[in-house]
Design a protein around this motif. Structure first.
Motif, short mmCIF file in Angstrom:
data_model
loop_
_atom_site.label_atom_id
_atom_site.label_comp_id
_atom_site.label_asym_id
_atom_site.label_seq_id
_atom_site.Cartn_x
_atom_site.Cartn_y
_atom_site.Cartn_z
N ARG A 21 7.49 92.95 205.20
CA ARG A 21 8.24 92.89 203.94
C ARG A 21 8.77 91.47 203.70
NH1 ARG A 21 13.22 92.56 202.62
NH2 ARG A 21 14.07 93.17 204.63
N LEU A 22 9.35 90.87 204.74
CA LEU A 22 9.86 89.51 204.60
C LEU A 22 8.75 88.54 204.25
CD1 LEU A 22 12.56 88.98 207.35
CD2 LEU A 22 12.83 88.78 204.90
N GLN A 23 7.61 88.70 204.89
CA GLN A 23 6.48 87.81 204.61
C GLN A 23 6.01 87.97 203.16
OE1 GLN A 23 3.16 88.24 207.27
NE2 GLN A 23 2.08 86.50 206.39
N GLU A 25 7.89 89.09 200.55
CA GLU A 25 8.95 88.81 199.57
C GLU A 25 9.49 87.39 199.62
OE1 GLU A 25 11.95 91.76 200.26
OE2 GLU A 25 10.68 93.39 199.52
N ASP A 26 9.34 86.70 200.72
CA ASP A 26 9.93 85.38 200.88
C ASP A 26 8.85 84.31 200.68
OD1 ASP A 26 10.97 82.93 201.86
OD2 ASP A 26 12.38 84.01 203.14
N PRO A 27 8.89 83.59 199.56
CA PRO A 27 7.86 82.58 199.30
C PRO A 27 7.81 81.49 200.37
CG PRO A 27 9.38 82.75 197.43
CD PRO A 27 9.87 83.67 198.50
N GLU A 28 8.95 81.18 200.98
CA GLU A 28 8.95 80.16 202.03
C GLU A 28 8.09 80.62 203.21
OE1 GLU A 28 11.83 77.76 205.15
OE2 GLU A 28 12.61 79.53 204.15
N ILE A 29 8.30 81.86 203.66
CA ILE A 29 7.51 82.37 204.79
C ILE A 29 6.05 82.43 204.41
CG2 ILE A 29 7.05 84.39 206.24
CD1 ILE A 29 10.04 84.97 206.22
N GLU A 86 16.63 88.77 210.17
CA GLU A 86 15.83 88.07 209.16
C GLU A 86 15.85 86.56 209.40
OE1 GLU A 86 17.21 89.43 205.33
OE2 GLU A 86 16.16 91.34 205.54
N ARG A 90 12.58 84.17 210.01
CA ARG A 90 12.35 82.92 209.26
C ARG A 90 12.20 81.72 210.20
NH1 ARG A 90 15.88 85.74 205.76
NH2 ARG A 90 14.80 86.19 203.80
#
Length: 130
Positions: A21-23, A25-29, A86, A90
């Protein structure tokens, strides 16, 4: 598969779901781990380090089993714990991106210029003729 084969998940599902999910949703990741090798390294180390951190939190904080929620879900229901996990995920992405052995990896999928060329091509198609 032989009838005696047993498949065990390599990643506790809540941890895998959180990392994925983090990958997503997070454009940086997403940008940091855009190549196949970087994604593999990121997912591997993110699962391990998030699992270790969650295990440490479990030792320090008692959790109750509530319905079908896992111990991971219970720990992550605390905003402070979720933020800590989280942040760790990151950090893994940044470390993988900084690894010189992975610096020359090509990104996974087309770059933005290729996507724009495809969009321009698709806009020019006569859909009625297809």
């Amino acid at each position: 598969m032989a009838k005696d084969d047993v498949w065990l998940p390599l990643v506790d599902e809540p941890i895998g779901e959180l990392v994925a999910r983090l990958q997503r949703e997070d454009p940086e990741i997403a940008g940091l781990v855009a190549s196949p090798r970087k994604q593999l390294a990121f997912r591997t180390f993110a699962y391990v380090r998030a699992g270790i951190l969650l295990g440490s939190l479990l030792v320090d904080h008692d959790v109750e089993n509530v319905g079908t929620r896992t111990w991971v879900d219970e720990l992550l229901s605390d905003p402070a714990h979720r933020a800590e996990v989280e942040a760790e995920i990151r950090a893994v992405a940044r470390e993988v991106a900084a690894d010189p052995k992975l610096a020359d990896d090509e990104p996974l999928g087309p770059d933005e210029a290729a996507r724009e060329r495809f969009r321009a091509f698709a806009r020019g198609l006569d859909v009625g003729r297809l």
